[in-house]
Write a protein that holds these residues in place. Structure first.
Motif, short mmCIF file in Angstrom:
data_model
loop_
_atom_site.label_atom_id
_atom_site.label_comp_id
_atom_site.label_asym_id
_atom_site.label_seq_id
_atom_site.Cartn_x
_atom_site.Cartn_y
_atom_site.Cartn_z
N ALA A 1 39.83 54.54 -82.30
CA ALA A 1 39.96 54.80 -83.74
C ALA A 1 38.60 54.76 -84.42
CB ALA A 1 40.89 53.77 -84.38
N LYS A 2 37.71 53.86 -83.98
CA LYS A 2 36.37 53.78 -84.59
C LYS A 2 35.51 54.97 -84.19
CE LYS A 2 36.12 48.81 -85.25
NZ LYS A 2 35.40 47.57 -84.93
N ALA A 3 35.85 55.63 -83.09
CA ALA A 3 35.06 56.79 -82.65
C ALA A 3 35.39 58.04 -83.48
CB ALA A 3 35.34 57.06 -81.18
N GLU B 1 44.88 46.81 -74.36
CA GLU B 1 45.32 48.09 -74.93
C GLU B 1 44.95 48.19 -76.42
OE1 GLU B 1 49.63 50.11 -75.64
OE2 GLU B 1 49.31 49.13 -73.70
N TYR B 2 45.08 47.07 -77.16
CA TYR B 2 44.71 47.06 -78.58
C TYR B 2 43.22 47.35 -78.76
CZ TYR B 2 43.59 45.29 -83.22
OH TYR B 2 43.11 45.17 -84.48
N GLU B 3 42.38 46.70 -77.96
CA GLU B 3 40.93 46.92 -78.07
C GLU B 3 40.54 48.35 -77.71
OE1 GLU B 3 39.30 43.80 -75.68
OE2 GLU B 3 39.58 42.28 -77.24
N ARG B 4 41.23 48.93 -76.72
CA ARG B 4 40.97 50.32 -76.35
C ARG B 4 41.34 51.27 -77.50
NH1 ARG B 4 44.70 51.46 -72.26
NH2 ARG B 4 45.99 52.33 -73.89
N ASP B 5 42.52 51.04 -78.13
CA ASP B 5 42.94 51.88 -79.26
C ASP B 5 42.03 51.69 -80.46
OD1 ASP B 5 45.03 52.81 -77.73
OD2 ASP B 5 46.54 51.51 -78.66
N LEU B 6 41.54 50.47 -80.69
CA LEU B 6 40.64 50.20 -81.80
C LEU B 6 39.30 50.92 -81.59
CD1 LEU B 6 40.22 48.65 -84.45
CD2 LEU B 6 39.37 46.74 -83.10
N ALA B 7 38.77 50.90 -80.36
CA ALA B 7 37.52 51.61 -80.07
C ALA B 7 37.70 53.12 -80.25
CB ALA B 7 37.06 51.28 -78.65
N VAL C 1 39.93 56.74 -91.00
CA VAL C 1 40.55 55.83 -91.98
C VAL C 1 42.03 55.64 -91.67
CG1 VAL C 1 41.15 55.54 -94.42
CG2 VAL C 1 38.87 56.37 -93.78
N ASP C 2 42.73 56.74 -91.38
CA ASP C 2 44.17 56.65 -91.08
C ASP C 2 44.41 55.83 -89.81
OD1 ASP C 2 44.77 58.14 -93.30
OD2 ASP C 2 44.94 60.05 -92.22
N ALA C 3 43.59 56.05 -88.78
CA ALA C 3 43.76 55.32 -87.53
C ALA C 3 43.47 53.84 -87.71
CB ALA C 3 42.85 55.91 -86.46
#
Length: 126
Positions: A89-91, A81-87, A98-100
């Motif tokens: 946020a980078k999109a 779930e963390y890696e999905r949210d990080l991807a 920046v906020d994400a």
């Protein structure tokens, strides 16, 4: 059943008779004692609360700390779930990105940059 033996003190045998009479007078003289009063219950003795107060406060504080720690546990993060949210946020683009990414920083890094958050890999704005 045998009667108990009377204790004999060797030093009393060595005393002169007038000493023995004096000791009898001392031992048998009426004592001036205050009248007997009812015994005080243990919870009414102030010194007892001074002795027990400290350890009781420590036990109460320990129980309160354990309750707080149990009720406010940090959640266990799911790596997928963390890696999905990080991807996700980078999109994003611009200030939203920046906020994400600031929200996704590890706790130690976020704590160190709380006053001026800087996202790794991003150039600080001037």
């Amino acid at each position: 059943m045998q009667s108990p033996k009377r204790l004999s003190f060797w030093f009393l045998d060595k005393l002169k008779p007038h000493h023995i009479n004096h000791m009898d007078w001392v031992m048998n003289s009426p004592q001036k004692t205050p009248p007997a009063s009812a015994p005080i219950p243990w919870w009414r003795v102030p010194h007892m609360w001074l002795v027990l107060g400290g350890p009781m406060a420590v036990v109460v504080a320990g129980i309160a700390t354990a309750v707080i720690a149990y009720c406010n546990q940090d959640p266990v993060l799911d790596k997928v779930e963390y890696e999905r949210d990080l991807a996700a946020a980078k999109a994003l683009q611009g200030k939203e990105r920046v906020d994400a990414l600031v929200k996704m920083q590890p706790a130690g890094q976020a704590r160190n940059h709380a006053a001026s958050p800087v996202v790794p890999g991003e150039a600080p704005e001037r």
